[in-house]
Design a protein around this motif. Sequence first.
Motif, PDB file in Angstrom:
ATOM      1  N   LEU A 173       0.836  -1.191   0.000  1.00  0.00           N
ATOM      2  CA  LEU A 173       0.000   0.000   0.000  1.00  0.00           C
ATOM      3  C   LEU A 173       0.876   1.249   0.000  1.00  0.00           C
ATOM      4  CD1 LEU A 173      -2.584  -1.009   2.773  1.00  0.00           C
ATOM      5  CD2 LEU A 173      -2.872  -1.207   0.293  1.00  0.00           C
ATOM      6  N   PRO A 174       0.421   2.347  -0.598  1.00  0.00           N
ATOM      7  CA  PRO A 174       1.179   3.600  -0.509  1.00  0.00           C
ATOM      8  C   PRO A 174       1.065   4.173   0.902  1.00  0.00           C
ATOM      9  CG  PRO A 174      -0.907   3.969  -1.627  1.00  0.00           C
ATOM     10  CD  PRO A 174      -0.800   2.480  -1.427  1.00  0.00           C
ATOM     11  N   GLU A 175       2.088   4.911   1.319  1.00  0.00           N
ATOM     12  CA  GLU A 175       2.043   5.534   2.637  1.00  0.00           C
ATOM     13  C   GLU A 175       1.093   6.735   2.620  1.00  0.00           C
ATOM     14  OE1 GLU A 175       1.812   5.822   5.871  1.00  0.00           O
ATOM     15  OE2 GLU A 175       3.758   4.825   6.069  1.00  0.00           O
ATOM     16  N   SER A 176       0.608   7.091   3.786  1.00  0.00           N
ATOM     17  CA  SER A 176      -0.289   8.240   3.929  1.00  0.00           C
ATOM     18  C   SER A 176       0.388   9.513   3.427  1.00  0.00           C
ATOM     19  CB  SER A 176      -0.670   8.417   5.404  1.00  0.00           C
ATOM     20  OG  SER A 176      -1.051   9.749   5.675  1.00  0.00           O
ATOM     21  N   PRO A 177      -0.282  10.290   2.567  1.00  0.00           N
ATOM     22  CA  PRO A 177       0.336  11.529   2.064  1.00  0.00           C
ATOM     23  C   PRO A 177       0.581  12.546   3.174  1.00  0.00           C
ATOM     24  CG  PRO A 177      -1.984  11.425   1.450  1.00  0.00           C
ATOM     25  CD  PRO A 177      -1.635  10.084   2.009  1.00  0.00           C
ATOM     26  N   ARG A 178      -0.283  12.579   4.166  1.00  0.00           N
ATOM     27  CA  ARG A 178      -0.071  13.521   5.266  1.00  0.00           C
ATOM     28  C   ARG A 178       1.148  13.127   6.093  1.00  0.00           C
ATOM     29  NH1 ARG A 178      -5.511  14.166   4.438  1.00  0.00           N
ATOM     30  NH2 ARG A 178      -6.253  16.326   4.608  1.00  0.00           N
ATOM     31  N   GLY A 196       8.684  15.671   5.752  1.00  0.00           N
ATOM     32  CA  GLY A 196       9.584  16.280   4.779  1.00  0.00           C
ATOM     33  C   GLY A 196       9.571  15.673   3.397  1.00  0.00           C
ATOM     34  N   ARG A 197       8.691  14.716   3.149  1.00  0.00           N
ATOM     35  CA  ARG A 197       8.630  14.055   1.829  1.00  0.00           C
ATOM     36  C   ARG A 197       7.504  14.692   1.002  1.00  0.00           C
ATOM     37  NH1 ARG A 197       8.100   8.096   4.127  1.00  0.00           N
ATOM     38  NH2 ARG A 197       7.681   7.594   1.928  1.00  0.00           N
ATOM     39  N   ALA A 232      -1.819  23.655   7.389  1.00  0.00           N
ATOM     40  CA  ALA A 232      -2.081  23.008   8.678  1.00  0.00           C
ATOM     41  C   ALA A 232      -0.961  22.104   9.187  1.00  0.00           C
ATOM     42  CB  ALA A 232      -3.369  22.180   8.577  1.00  0.00           C
ATOM     43  N   ILE A 233      -0.118  21.581   8.303  1.00  0.00           N
ATOM     44  CA  ILE A 233       0.881  20.610   8.742  1.00  0.00           C
ATOM     45  C   ILE A 233       2.196  21.315   9.059  1.00  0.00           C
ATOM     46  CG2 ILE A 233       2.244  18.596   8.067  1.00  0.00           C
ATOM     47  CD1 ILE A 233      -0.080  17.677   6.377  1.00  0.00           C
ATOM     48  N   ARG A 234       2.708  21.042  10.245  1.00  0.00           N
ATOM     49  CA  ARG A 234       3.965  21.641  10.690  1.00  0.00           C
ATOM     50  C   ARG A 234       5.073  20.589  10.660  1.00  0.00           C
ATOM     51  NH1 ARG A 234       3.593  22.431  15.776  1.00  0.00           N
ATOM     52  NH2 ARG A 234       1.517  21.565  16.103  1.00  0.00           N
ATOM     53  N   LEU A 235       6.180  20.943  10.051  1.00  0.00           N
ATOM     54  CA  LEU A 235       7.297  20.010   9.939  1.00  0.00           C
ATOM     55  C   LEU A 235       8.025  19.840  11.267  1.00  0.00           C
ATOM     56  CD1 LEU A 235       8.758  21.018   6.457  1.00  0.00           C
ATOM     57  CD2 LEU A 235       7.082  19.248   7.002  1.00  0.00           C
ATOM     58  N   ASP A 236       7.739  20.730  12.234  1.00  0.00           N
ATOM     59  CA  ASP A 236       8.371  20.620  13.548  1.00  0.00           C
ATOM     60  C   ASP A 236       7.340  20.292  14.616  1.00  0.00           C
ATOM     61  OD1 ASP A 236       6.983  22.973  13.524  1.00  0.00           O
ATOM     62  OD2 ASP A 236       8.538  24.151  14.546  1.00  0.00           O
TER      63      ASP A 236
END
Length: 468
Positions: free
Chosen positions: A166-171, A177-178, A210-214
């Motif tokens: 299965l593909p990994e979750s895009p979120r 960082g991908r 909405a998504i924070r890399l830290d």
Amino acid sequence: MATTTTHPQRQDSAYDTKEKDSIEQIERHPQHPEIIVDEKVHDPGPICDRFGRRGGMFAGAWGIVVGVAVISSSTTRAQFIGGRFLLGFGIAIATTGAPTYILECSPPQWRGRLTSLYNTGWFGGSIPAAGITLGTSAIKSNWSWKIPLILQAVPASLVIAFVWFLPESPRFMYQNGRKEEAYEFLTKYHGNGDRNNPIVQLEIDEFEEAIRLDGSDKRWWDYSDLVKTKNARWRSLMVFLMGLFGQMSGNGLGYFNVDIYKSLGYDTHMQFILNLVNSLVQAVTAWVAVSLTDRMPRRKVLVTGTALCCLMLAANAGFSAKWATYGATNKNLNIGRAGAASFFLFNSAYAFTYTPLQSLYPAECLENTARAKGVAMKIFVISCTSFINLLCTPIALQNIQWRFILVFVGWDAFETVIWYFFAVETQGRTLEELDVIFSSPNPVAASKQKSLAIVDEEHGVVRVVAAK
């Protein structure tokens, strides 16, 4: 009459829960409730944040397989209990990763329906388990309970074999960082290969907003995103309420239905048949609810459905009280059957209300970086309430008998009031919209306001704004 159901909304393997209920009928384990306690006091959230949603499902499935090996080969009580804990450990990890994966991979227009459909998969285990234990009940050896236990490993083995395809979750990919891989997923699966598709553009905008890399999901020990702001505390409150109310609405009585079936004159074979019929009825009801998920407001379902659960339990209590007045002979079996029927109706109301929403509502309420840990928090609440149900219910039924039902009648009435005043509407909202709602001074009132979707035809970007 009060205990003629099981509890599909526990975040356990459905097969595990149903075969546990049936094996109790074979081995009479309720006299030793410590044998059947498998509550989880660990936290699977960091595993899913560190190794991905697929990694969480993979690790959880292995935990289930190992637990099955231990419990099905047990020759002592200590080994049996140890196997239960291992099994519960694996289930907790898997049931954190799976609903999170579905929510994060689903396109916006299918998100509600697919996430709610996930929890009805419980019946994909409970119905075969009821049928298998019905068949093995005639075996006059230890294989009568070992076969159902061993077969629990089959679904987990399928997960182990196929989850990495299965593909990994895009979120998950984006917040680690991908970014380009996340965009490729959205383009391929949500935009039919067109990166300029409005749906893809909407989701990309949501990611960047909405998504924070830290975020705290990068630190396994950091749970601050669940409580540090008013927005986060409201989200966590919704998760807590769903975890608590989902297990304390009377459904936990289903562990102890054997004596009730027997008191109604049903033999052991018929008890297994009733288990199977009960699962089928609940499955049909839950699937109907799933088909309506995208159109049904969450608040109305929770308030109305919980109130209906209260009424059905009240009816069951009335019939139970009448049944208790009969002596050993001259019983009116119609009263007993009416009590059983009222509890079957409770099952249906409960399955319609909580089965689709138990996974969907918390996942909708949680923001991206806190989702896995928030779902783990819900599972911890479920584990604690299930622990109470398992150990306290048999004592209460023995001491106060049918009057124990009245406790849940009052509690369900209380739940109805709490849902009315505190439930935040999430149906039809984007993740960006929910962030605005939970940050408002009154999230409940804000969630009731309508919104409009605006499409910029020139740039193909969807925006959501408040309606005037």
